[in-house]
Design a protein around this motif. Sequence first.
Motif, PDB file in Angstrom:
ATOM      1  N   ALA A   1      -9.159  55.797  34.538  1.00  0.00           N
ATOM      2  CA  ALA A   1      -7.914  55.836  33.780  1.00  0.00           C
ATOM      3  C   ALA A   1      -6.725  55.871  34.719  1.00  0.00           C
ATOM      4  N   ARG A   2      -5.638  55.342  34.245  1.00  0.00           N
ATOM      5  CA  ARG A   2      -4.440  55.275  35.063  1.00  0.00           C
ATOM      6  C   ARG A   2      -3.945  56.689  35.366  1.00  0.00           C
ATOM      7  N   GLY A   3      -3.582  56.922  36.591  1.00  0.00           N
ATOM      8  CA  GLY A   3      -3.097  58.231  36.989  1.00  0.00           C
ATOM      9  C   GLY A   3      -4.178  59.114  37.587  1.00  0.00           C
ATOM     10  N   SER A   4      -5.462  58.782  37.357  1.00  0.00           N
ATOM     11  CA  SER A   4      -6.526  59.587  37.954  1.00  0.00           C
ATOM     12  C   SER A   4      -6.897  58.987  39.305  1.00  0.00           C
ATOM     13  N   ASN A   5      -7.296  59.819  40.229  1.00  0.00           N
ATOM     14  CA  ASN A   5      -7.666  59.370  41.559  1.00  0.00           C
ATOM     15  C   ASN A   5      -9.176  59.469  41.685  1.00  0.00           C
ATOM     16  N   PRO A   6      -9.922  58.310  41.739  1.00  0.00           N
ATOM     17  CA  PRO A   6     -11.374  58.375  41.784  1.00  0.00           C
ATOM     18  C   PRO A   6     -11.933  58.865  43.108  1.00  0.00           C
ATOM     19  N   THR A   7     -11.171  58.797  44.165  1.00  0.00           N
ATOM     20  CA  THR A   7     -11.672  59.230  45.471  1.00  0.00           C
ATOM     21  C   THR A   7     -11.170  60.626  45.772  1.00  0.00           C
ATOM     22  N   ASP A   8     -11.937  61.328  46.558  1.00  0.00           N
ATOM     23  CA  ASP A   8     -11.507  62.651  46.989  1.00  0.00           C
ATOM     24  C   ASP A   8     -10.484  62.449  48.089  1.00  0.00           C
ATOM     25  N   SER A   9      -9.247  62.666  47.774  1.00  0.00           N
ATOM     26  CA  SER A   9      -8.206  62.419  48.767  1.00  0.00           C
ATOM     27  C   SER A   9      -7.999  63.675  49.599  1.00  0.00           C
ATOM     28  N   ASN A  10      -7.795  63.442  50.867  1.00  0.00           N
ATOM     29  CA  ASN A  10      -7.534  64.519  51.800  1.00  0.00           C
ATOM     30  C   ASN A  10      -6.024  64.562  52.019  1.00  0.00           C
ATOM     31  N   PRO A  11      -5.351  65.670  51.700  1.00  0.00           N
ATOM     32  CA  PRO A  11      -3.896  65.693  51.853  1.00  0.00           C
ATOM     33  C   PRO A  11      -3.449  65.564  53.304  1.00  0.00           C
ATOM     34  N   GLU A  12      -4.323  65.909  54.252  1.00  0.00           N
ATOM     35  CA  GLU A  12      -3.950  65.784  55.663  1.00  0.00           C
ATOM     36  C   GLU A  12      -3.939  64.322  56.092  1.00  0.00           C
ATOM     37  N   ASN A  13      -4.879  63.507  55.566  1.00  0.00           N
ATOM     38  CA  ASN A  13      -4.951  62.093  55.888  1.00  0.00           C
ATOM     39  C   ASN A  13      -4.762  61.283  54.606  1.00  0.00           C
ATOM     40  N   PRO A  14      -3.537  60.979  54.234  1.00  0.00           N
ATOM     41  CA  PRO A  14      -3.349  60.213  53.002  1.00  0.00           C
ATOM     42  C   PRO A  14      -3.890  58.792  53.184  1.00  0.00           C
ATOM     43  N   PRO A  15      -4.446  58.215  52.122  1.00  0.00           N
ATOM     44  CA  PRO A  15      -4.998  56.859  52.247  1.00  0.00           C
ATOM     45  C   PRO A  15      -3.892  55.841  52.456  1.00  0.00           C
ATOM     46  N   ASP A  16      -4.208  54.833  53.240  1.00  0.00           N
ATOM     47  CA  ASP A  16      -3.275  53.753  53.502  1.00  0.00           C
ATOM     48  C   ASP A  16      -3.266  52.830  52.285  1.00  0.00           C
ATOM     49  N   THR A  17      -2.136  52.697  51.643  1.00  0.00           N
ATOM     50  CA  THR A  17      -2.069  51.912  50.409  1.00  0.00           C
ATOM     51  C   THR A  17      -2.128  50.412  50.669  1.00  0.00           C
ATOM     52  N   LYS A  18      -1.949  49.977  51.886  1.00  0.00           N
ATOM     53  CA  LYS A  18      -1.983  48.548  52.185  1.00  0.00           C
ATOM     54  C   LYS A  18      -3.389  48.036  52.493  1.00  0.00           C
ATOM     55  N   GLN A  19      -4.347  48.940  52.692  1.00  0.00           N
ATOM     56  CA  GLN A  19      -5.722  48.520  52.961  1.00  0.00           C
ATOM     57  C   GLN A  19      -6.398  48.156  51.647  1.00  0.00           C
ATOM     58  N   ILE A  20      -7.189  47.086  51.683  1.00  0.00           N
ATOM     59  CA  ILE A  20      -7.888  46.668  50.476  1.00  0.00           C
ATOM     60  C   ILE A  20      -9.316  47.179  50.437  1.00  0.00           C
TER      61      ILE A  20
ATOM     62  N   ALA B   1     -12.106  50.263  52.611  1.00  0.00           N
ATOM     63  CA  ALA B   1     -12.264  51.273  53.656  1.00  0.00           C
ATOM     64  C   ALA B   1     -13.167  50.714  54.753  1.00  0.00           C
ATOM     65  N   GLU B   2     -13.011  51.214  55.960  1.00  0.00           N
ATOM     66  CA  GLU B   2     -13.804  50.715  57.081  1.00  0.00           C
ATOM     67  C   GLU B   2     -15.294  50.941  56.876  1.00  0.00           C
ATOM     68  N   GLU B   3     -15.666  52.045  56.219  1.00  0.00           N
ATOM     69  CA  GLU B   3     -17.089  52.313  56.021  1.00  0.00           C
ATOM     70  C   GLU B   3     -17.707  51.386  54.977  1.00  0.00           C
ATOM     71  N   ASP B   4     -16.899  50.679  54.199  1.00  0.00           N
ATOM     72  CA  ASP B   4     -17.427  49.730  53.214  1.00  0.00           C
ATOM     73  C   ASP B   4     -17.834  48.403  53.834  1.00  0.00           C
ATOM     74  N   VAL B   5     -17.341  48.092  55.017  1.00  0.00           N
ATOM     75  CA  VAL B   5     -17.649  46.828  55.682  1.00  0.00           C
ATOM     76  C   VAL B   5     -18.835  47.047  56.605  1.00  0.00           C
ATOM     77  N   PRO B   6     -19.949  46.319  56.410  1.00  0.00           N
ATOM     78  CA  PRO B   6     -21.113  46.539  57.276  1.00  0.00           C
ATOM     79  C   PRO B   6     -20.816  46.132  58.710  1.00  0.00           C
ATOM     80  N   GLU B   7     -21.403  46.883  59.629  1.00  0.00           N
ATOM     81  CA  GLU B   7     -21.203  46.606  61.047  1.00  0.00           C
ATOM     82  C   GLU B   7     -21.765  45.231  61.389  1.00  0.00           C
ATOM     83  N   GLY B   8     -21.008  44.435  62.077  1.00  0.00           N
ATOM     84  CA  GLY B   8     -21.463  43.115  62.474  1.00  0.00           C
ATOM     85  C   GLY B   8     -20.948  42.011  61.589  1.00  0.00           C
ATOM     86  N   SER B   9     -20.335  42.325  60.456  1.00  0.00           N
ATOM     87  CA  SER B   9     -19.870  41.268  59.566  1.00  0.00           C
ATOM     88  C   SER B   9     -18.690  40.509  60.168  1.00  0.00           C
ATOM     89  N   GLU B  10     -18.037  41.110  61.168  1.00  0.00           N
ATOM     90  CA  GLU B  10     -16.930  40.398  61.799  1.00  0.00           C
ATOM     91  C   GLU B  10     -17.412  39.191  62.611  1.00  0.00           C
TER      92      GLU B  10
END
Length: 191
Positions: free
Chosen positions: A46-65, A67-76
Amino acid sequence: MDFTFSFGQLQALSNLLSPADQEEEDLEEQPAKRTFNLNPGQIGPARGSNPTDSNPENPPDTKQIWAEEDVPEGSEFDDIWDPRQQPEYEILFKQRVGTEDVFLGMSRKDGSTACCEDMVIKIKLPDCKPADVTLDIKERFLALRSPIYKLGLHLPHPVDSKNGKAQFITDTHMLEVTLTMKREFDFINFA
């Protein structure tokens, strides 16, 4: 085939699908079917809810489409537009055994890959010189590049990328890469 129907045939079909002898009272007794109109805006959280556990110390980068852990190693290294061919390769598993393992059976080693310490990757590189080959090894990915060949290989087990051995056999134009595997329960298998 002729798919034209007469008026009588269409009325018979209509009666089959909705019989006329069913009273209006019967229709009122049936529960009303609820229809839901879904649109793309209703998919996901739903709009306004945050599905990920956000860490207030490290806010997520809104320009990234992603996360680095979602891309398998070697796909580059995967490139479908690269015209170089993929060489033939073979993955073998190797055990370090001594006389106490072979003749006396003193260790718990058997012939399964769970008892293997090393992974050997044999890559056939005909018409290739050792100086032209570039080899890059990550924990779960092996990348080989030459003017003629390219190979991006996802490894079946994590390996020690810092300590490995590669040998080019010029007689057979074969590159043998020996890597030590590092698996989660090796301390139990090789105790």
